[in-house]
Every structure is written in structure tokens, then in C-alpha cells.
Design a protein around this motif. Structure first.
Motif, mmCIF file in Angstrom:
data_model
loop_
_atom_site.group_PDB
_atom_site.id
_atom_site.type_symbol
_atom_site.label_atom_id
_atom_site.label_comp_id
_atom_site.label_asym_id
_atom_site.label_seq_id
_atom_site.Cartn_x
_atom_site.Cartn_y
_atom_site.Cartn_z
ATOM 1 N N THR A 12 0.843 -1.194 0.000
ATOM 2 C CA THR A 12 0.000 0.000 0.000
ATOM 3 C C THR A 12 0.875 1.239 0.000
ATOM 4 O O THR A 12 2.029 1.217 0.469
ATOM 5 N N LEU A 13 0.321 2.300 -0.530
ATOM 6 C CA LEU A 13 0.955 3.604 -0.483
ATOM 7 C C LEU A 13 -0.141 4.620 -0.197
ATOM 8 O O LEU A 13 -1.133 4.696 -0.938
ATOM 9 N N ALA A 14 0.017 5.398 0.864
ATOM 10 C CA ALA A 14 -1.018 6.357 1.272
ATOM 11 C C ALA A 14 -0.361 7.598 1.848
ATOM 12 O O ALA A 14 0.796 7.584 2.302
ATOM 13 N N ALA A 15 -1.116 8.669 1.799
ATOM 14 C CA ALA A 15 -0.694 9.927 2.411
ATOM 15 C C ALA A 15 -1.098 9.911 3.879
ATOM 16 O O ALA A 15 -2.255 9.631 4.212
ATOM 17 N N ALA A 16 -0.137 10.193 4.744
ATOM 18 C CA ALA A 16 -0.385 10.167 6.187
ATOM 19 C C ALA A 16 -0.458 11.587 6.732
ATOM 20 O O ALA A 16 -0.042 12.565 6.093
ATOM 21 N N ASP A 17 -0.966 11.681 7.951
ATOM 22 C CA ASP A 17 -1.119 12.976 8.604
ATOM 23 C C ASP A 17 0.209 13.388 9.239
ATOM 24 O O ASP A 17 0.833 12.612 9.974
ATOM 25 N N ASP A 18 0.652 14.604 8.932
ATOM 26 C CA ASP A 18 1.896 15.121 9.494
ATOM 27 C C ASP A 18 1.688 16.607 9.769
ATOM 28 O O ASP A 18 1.435 17.391 8.837
ATOM 29 N N PRO A 19 1.787 17.032 11.010
ATOM 30 C CA PRO A 19 1.523 18.449 11.315
ATOM 31 C C PRO A 19 2.556 19.402 10.733
ATOM 32 O O PRO A 19 2.313 20.604 10.632
ATOM 33 N N GLU A 20 3.727 18.901 10.328
ATOM 34 C CA GLU A 20 4.789 19.777 9.833
ATOM 35 C C GLU A 20 4.854 19.838 8.316
ATOM 36 O O GLU A 20 5.671 20.597 7.771
ATOM 37 N N GLY A 21 4.079 19.012 7.605
ATOM 38 C CA GLY A 21 4.146 19.049 6.149
ATOM 39 C C GLY A 21 3.460 17.851 5.542
ATOM 40 O O GLY A 21 2.467 17.334 6.071
ATOM 41 N N ALA A 22 4.003 17.353 4.407
ATOM 42 C CA ALA A 22 3.438 16.206 3.694
ATOM 43 C C ALA A 22 4.177 14.942 4.103
ATOM 44 O O ALA A 22 5.386 14.956 4.389
ATOM 45 N N CYS A 23 3.446 13.829 4.112
ATOM 46 C CA CYS A 23 4.037 12.554 4.536
ATOM 47 C C CYS A 23 3.400 11.426 3.736
ATOM 48 O O CYS A 23 2.176 11.389 3.582
ATOM 49 N N PHE A 24 4.239 10.506 3.226
ATOM 50 C CA PHE A 24 3.778 9.334 2.490
ATOM 51 C C PHE A 24 4.382 8.089 3.134
ATOM 52 O O PHE A 24 5.567 8.080 3.504
ATOM 53 N N VAL A 25 3.550 7.033 3.258
ATOM 54 C CA VAL A 25 3.987 5.788 3.891
ATOM 55 C C VAL A 25 3.801 4.656 2.886
ATOM 56 O O VAL A 25 2.680 4.405 2.421
ATOM 57 N N LEU A 26 4.901 3.963 2.572
ATOM 58 C CA LEU A 26 4.891 2.798 1.675
ATOM 59 C C LEU A 26 5.069 1.543 2.518
ATOM 60 O O LEU A 26 6.062 1.422 3.241
ATOM 61 N N CYS A 27 4.114 0.608 2.448
ATOM 62 C CA CYS A 27 4.166 -0.650 3.210
ATOM 63 C C CYS A 27 4.195 -1.815 2.243
ATOM 64 O O CYS A 27 3.352 -1.908 1.336
ATOM 65 N N LEU A 28 5.163 -2.727 2.454
ATOM 66 C CA LEU A 28 5.319 -3.907 1.602
ATOM 67 C C LEU A 28 5.488 -5.140 2.479
ATOM 68 O O LEU A 28 5.839 -5.049 3.664
ATOM 69 N N GLN A 29 5.243 -6.307 1.882
ATOM 70 C CA GLN A 29 5.427 -7.565 2.601
ATOM 71 C C GLN A 29 6.917 -7.826 2.829
ATOM 72 O O GLN A 29 7.744 -7.621 1.924
ATOM 73 N N ARG A 30 7.226 -8.270 4.028
ATOM 74 C CA ARG A 30 8.621 -8.586 4.348
ATOM 75 C C ARG A 30 8.988 -9.927 3.726
ATOM 76 O O ARG A 30 8.213 -10.895 3.785
ATOM 77 N N ALA A 31 10.168 -9.994 3.119
ATOM 78 C CA ALA A 31 10.638 -11.226 2.498
ATOM 79 C C ALA A 31 11.147 -12.182 3.558
ATOM 80 O O ALA A 31 11.577 -11.777 4.652
ATOM 81 N N ARG A 32 11.098 -13.491 3.242
ATOM 82 C CA ARG A 32 11.600 -14.503 4.161
ATOM 83 C C ARG A 32 13.106 -14.439 4.224
ATOM 84 O O ARG A 32 13.794 -14.091 3.246
ATOM 85 N N PRO A 33 13.700 -14.818 5.384
ATOM 86 C CA PRO A 33 15.161 -14.743 5.487
ATOM 87 C C PRO A 33 15.885 -15.601 4.485
ATOM 88 O O PRO A 33 17.020 -15.309 4.114
ATOM 89 N N ALA A 34 15.242 -16.690 4.005
ATOM 90 C CA ALA A 34 15.928 -17.583 3.085
ATOM 91 C C ALA A 34 16.149 -16.942 1.728
ATOM 92 O O ALA A 34 16.986 -17.377 0.956
ATOM 93 N N SER A 35 15.362 -15.912 1.390
ATOM 94 C CA SER A 35 15.486 -15.273 0.102
ATOM 95 C C SER A 35 16.712 -14.384 0.077
ATOM 96 O O SER A 35 16.971 -13.596 0.999
ATOM 97 N N GLY A 36 17.453 -14.525 -1.003
ATOM 98 C CA GLY A 36 18.641 -13.691 -1.146
ATOM 99 C C GLY A 36 18.294 -12.312 -1.638
ATOM 100 O O GLY A 36 17.249 -12.056 -2.206
ATOM 101 N N LEU A 37 19.220 -11.369 -1.431
ATOM 102 C CA LEU A 37 18.989 -10.017 -1.876
ATOM 103 C C LEU A 37 19.129 -9.951 -3.378
ATOM 104 O O LEU A 37 19.975 -10.595 -3.992
ATOM 105 N N ALA A 38 18.253 -9.160 -3.985
ATOM 106 C CA ALA A 38 18.317 -8.969 -5.429
ATOM 107 C C ALA A 38 19.539 -8.175 -5.760
ATOM 108 O O ALA A 38 19.999 -7.288 -5.042
ATOM 109 N N PRO A 39 20.146 -8.437 -6.920
ATOM 110 C CA PRO A 39 21.338 -7.685 -7.292
ATOM 111 C C PRO A 39 20.975 -6.258 -7.654
ATOM 112 O O PRO A 39 19.889 -5.962 -8.097
#
Length: 488
Positions: free
Chosen positions: A461-488
Motif C-alpha cells: 500500500t501507499l497512502a498519504a499520512a497525517d503530518d503536522p509539519e508538512g506532507a508525509c507518504f507511507v509505503l508498506c510492503l510484505q517482508r521477504a523470508r530470510p531464506a530469500s537472497g537479496l536482489a542484485p
């Protein structure tokens, strides 16, 4: 097929029922004849209530009564129906027995001098078949029997007798044939009737479907505004109509969005093209008004804007044609990626803005490295474009053991706040707030739309969040399993 099986079942049940009745009659008649002989002491004037062939024989190889139809099986050197005392078992052990005989010859007619003519159930139609003969053996005891009347043929006291009664299949065959005469024409008529009824019922049931087909033929791909008339039957046909209407509604919305997208894209492409063309035409018509270097720099800036817009449009087209299942099962460390991008953006905006990045450790997310990098770049470009003095990035990751663990990236700036009623609007394609439209550095309005599409394609998900000092965006993604290697 069902009617044929039913007819065969009725035929078989009729035949078996009649055969059982014939067997019961033969057994009853056999013991009734025996009772009459033992009670009267005579073989004359016997009461026979069936037309089944029968015979009465004695142990001295004498036929003393019967209908005559069984005589061929009582004569010869090896008769099929033995006399008492000549069988394979002892007479008294043969008290109640059934024999089987094969009808290879036509039985002779009864001699009228000895026995009255009776109808026989053994005829030419049974030649070559095997029938069952019921038999009972007894010894006559006249000590308690009344004396025979004058003129009667007396039965000798102590004589062994055997009574045979044939169990003929002819009554069962006649009953089955009578049933067959009714079933043979009835089965085809029943099949035809069911076929006609099924045809009429199916045709009537499919009338709403045919009406839907004709209405669907009027729907065009460019204008899917037609809707079906859904019947009030509350059945599968009504459900089909409801589903088709829902599909047409989605197609209508998709066509509307596509037309709006094309119109907006045309407008966005027209502006830089018009600026580029007008600048070049002015330079050609009045070269003394400006230096060639300034003209080329302006044209290059407009060309880069066109290139960026074209790349954004191509990426949106690829995202629209891509499903979630097409994504590779790779792992991207968003903490490392965010740190690299902040370093890059510090070199570009370090003199104007303060950029900071806070990470708590590795934050692996499942997805494509190039797509996630593009999403973060779009969010950083938007934050740097509207920020006054600072841009802050914070990456957080939930523990892997937690159910539905997520990785979040929060990008905030001290620029103008996003109104509550505009927080969904800004993610639409070519959507820009009023103040950003007046800025010369404003984008085309595709960056946030692309970032949200990428998030959705990664189950995030990607949504605009409330921030009293300005604009704020929060990106949430599924966490990968530890067995998965990092992409190059």
C-alpha cells in the motif's frame, strides 16, 4: 436408456413372478395329488386344478395316472424321470426332489383309454429347453383309508408311488409376452414425449439467455453503456445477468479512465511540444533575439520533459499489463536502497535541502528491484519538489516471526500539507494540486500514480499520512523470508 432399462426390469419381474407362481402351484398340486391317493386309496377321479403336465408311477415300473406329456421321460432304458426304487438315491430319502429334463422330442398325446385328454404346457416352442419337474415319493398305507368305490382303480397297499408335476415356463412366457406387447410401443412413445418436453422446457428456460445475447451484441467496445434486463427469477440466469452487468460496468469505467488518460496525456504532451516548437520557430525567424546556446538549452529542457513523460507513460502501460503473479520472488533490502538514494539526492539537492535517512537494520521486501527503486525515486522527487528545507526518510521492519510482517518506508517533508479531501485524488493519473500547477518545476502528475501502482503490484500500500509539519507518504510492503537472497 432409462426407459429401456425400466422396460427390461418390468419384463424380468413379470417373468420371475409368474415362474414363482408356477413353482408354487406345481408343489401344491404334487402334494394335493399325493393326499388324494392316500386318502381315497385310488388313482381315479383325481381333482387336478392346473394344466401342468403330471404323472403317477409305481415301483413296479407302471404308469398309473397322469396327463401323458411326461411319458417320454418315463420310458426307455435310462428314463430321465426314474421309477421309485430305480433312482440314484433311496426312495424315502427322495421324499421331496426336483428333476431337470431336456425337451428334445414332442411329447405324445394322452391315450384316451387310460386318462382323459388335458391341455399340456409342453409344446414345440419349448423344444431344446430344460424344465424342472417336482417329485414326491410315498408308500401307500390303507389301514386307515376308506374302501374304494365300485369301479375305481385301486392302489395296492404298501406300494411305492411317485408323483411328478412339470414346472413349465409357458405361463411365465405368456405373461411376459403380454407385458411386452404394451411396453414395445410405450417405450418409444415415452422417449419421444420426454424429448419433446425437454426441448420445449429448455427452449423456454433459455429465452432470457437469448435475450441477453441479443442485447450483448449491441454493446460496443468503445461505448459499453448498455445494460441487460435482469429477470426477477432469482436463479442462475438472473445471476448471469447480474454478473454481465457488473462486467459491463467495469468495462465502462475502464473505457472512461482510458479516454481521460488519453486526453490528459495528449494535453501533457502538447504543452512541451508547443513550447519546444515555438522556441525553435522564434529562433529561426528572429535569430538576433537570443543566442543559439540559450535556444538549444531551452529545447533540451523541453525534450527531457517529453522523454520523462514518455517513460512514465510506457511504465504505466507495462504495469497495467502485468499481474501480481508475474513478479519474481526476489528480495530487495529497502534500507540499503533508501540509503543509496539519499546519498544520490544529497549530491543533487544538498545545497538547498537537508536530507536524512533513518534505518533500524535490514528491511528485505519481496519484489522487483527496478520497480521498487522507481517508486522510491518518485516519492523522493515529489518530496524534494515541494519541501522548503528538509526531507526525511525512515525505514522500519517488523520481525519475521510476526504474522503478515511488513516493511515500511516513510518519506516526509516540511512543504505544504495535503488536505484531507485530496489524499486520494493526488494518486490519480495526471492529478496535481492547484499550487503545484503554477510552479514551473511541477511534474506531469504521474509520479505518485506510478508509485501506488507499483505498491499494489507488490501486495503493498501507499497512502498519504497525517503530518503536522508538512506532507508525509507511507509505503508498506510484505517482508521477504530470510531464506530469500537479496536482489542484485
Amino acid at each position: 436408456m432409462i426407459f429401456t432399462l425400466g422396460a427390461w426390469f418390468v419384463h424380468d419381474r413379470t417373468y420371475q413372478r409368474e415362474m414363482q407362481a408356477t413353482r408354487d402351484t406345481a408343489v401344491s398340486q404334487t402334494y394335493t395329488t399325493r393326499q388324494q391317493i392316500t386318502s381315497t386309496g385310488s388313482v381315479d377321479n383325481l381333482v387336478i386344478n392346473t394344466d401342468a403336465p403330471y404323472a403317477i408311477v409305481t415301483g413296479d415300473n407302471t404308469i398309473v395316472g397322469g396327463s401323458g406329456a411326461l411319458w417320454p421321460f418315463l420310458t426307455g432304458p435310462h428314463p430321465a424321470l426314474p421309477f421309485p426304487g430305480h433312482g440314484p438315491v433311496d426312495d424315502m430319502q427322495d421324499y421331496n426332489r426336483q428333476y431337470t429334463v431336456r425337451l428334445d422330442t414332442v411329447p405324445p398325446q394322452t391315450d384316451p383309454h387310460y386318462f382323459p385328454l388335458q391341455r399340456t404346457a409342453l409344446d414345440n416352442s419349448l423344444l431344446g429347453t430344460t424344465i424342472t419337474v417336482q417329485a414326491t415319493t410315498f408308500v401307500l398305507d390303507q389301514s386307515h383309508s376308506p374302501p374304494p368305490e365300485a369301479g375305481q382303480t385301486t392302489a395296492g397297499n404298501g406300494t411305492r408311488y411317485r408323483v411328478y408335476t412339470a414346472i413349465s415356463p409357458r405361463p411365465a412366457q405368456r405373461a411376459a409376452a403380454a407385458v411386452d406387447r404394451l411396453l414395445f410401443p410405450a417405450v418409444p412413445l415415452a422417449v419421444a414425449l420426454v424429448a419433446v418436453v425437454a426441448y420445449l422446457a429448455t427452449r423456454r428456460a433459455l429465452r432470457p439467455v437469448e435475450a441477453m445475447r441479443l442485447r450483448m451484441a449491441e454493446v460496443s467496445a468503445t461505448d459499453p453503456r448498455e445494460r441487460l434486463d435482469v429477470p426477477d427469477s432469482q436463479d442462475e440466469v438472473a445471476a448471469l445477468g447480474t454478473t454481465i452487468n457488473a462486467t459491463l460496468e467495469r468495462l465502462d469505467h475502464a473505457a472512461t479512465d482510458q479516454r481521460r488518460f488519453v486526453a490528459d496525456a495528449s494535453h501533457e504532451l502538447r504543452s512541451p511540444l508547443a513550447g519546444l516548437l515555438s522556441g525553435l520557430e522564434v529562433a529561426l525567424a528572429h535569430p538576433e533575439l537570443g543566442s543559439p546556446r540559450e535556444t538549444i538549452a531551452t529545447a533540451a529542457r523541453q525534450a527531457r520533459r517529453l522523454q520523462t513523460l514518455a517513460e512514465d507513460l510506457l511504465l504505466l502501460g507495462r504495469l497495467d499489463a502485468t499481474t501480481v503473479q508475474d513478479l519474481p520472488a526476489a528480495s530487495v533490502d529497502l534500507a540499503e536502497l533508501a540509503t543509496e538514494l539519499i546519498t544520490e539526492y544529497e549530491d543533487r539537492y544538498g545545497d538547498e535541502l537537508t536530507l536524512t535517512c533513518h534505518v533500524d537494520g535490514p528491511a528485505p521486501a519481496r519484489g522487483r528491484h527496478d520497480h521498487l527503486e522507481r517508486a522510491l525515486r518518485n516519492l523522493l522527487d515529489n518530496a524534494c519538489r515541494h519541501a522548503r528545507t528538509r526531507v526525511e526518510v525512515q525505514v522500519a521492519s517488523q520481525p519475521t516471526e510476526a504474522p503478515d510482517a511488513e516493511v515500511s518506508v516513510t518519506i516526509s517533508n516540511d512543504g505544504p500539507r495535503i488536505p484531507m479531501d485530496q489524499r486520494d485524488f493526488i494518486f490519480q493519473r495526471f492529478a496535481r494540486l492547484d499550487d503545484s500547477r503554477t510552479r514551473e518545476t511541477g511534474g506531469a502528475g504521474l509520479g505518485l500514480a506510478i508509485a501506488r501502482e507499483i505498491a499494489h503490484h507488490h501486495h503493498g500500500t501507499l497512502a498519504a499520512a497525517d503530518d503536522p509539519e508538512g506532507a508525509c507518504f507511507v509505503l508498506c510492503l510484505q517482508r521477504a523470508r530470510p531464506a530469500s537472497g537479496l536482489a542484485p
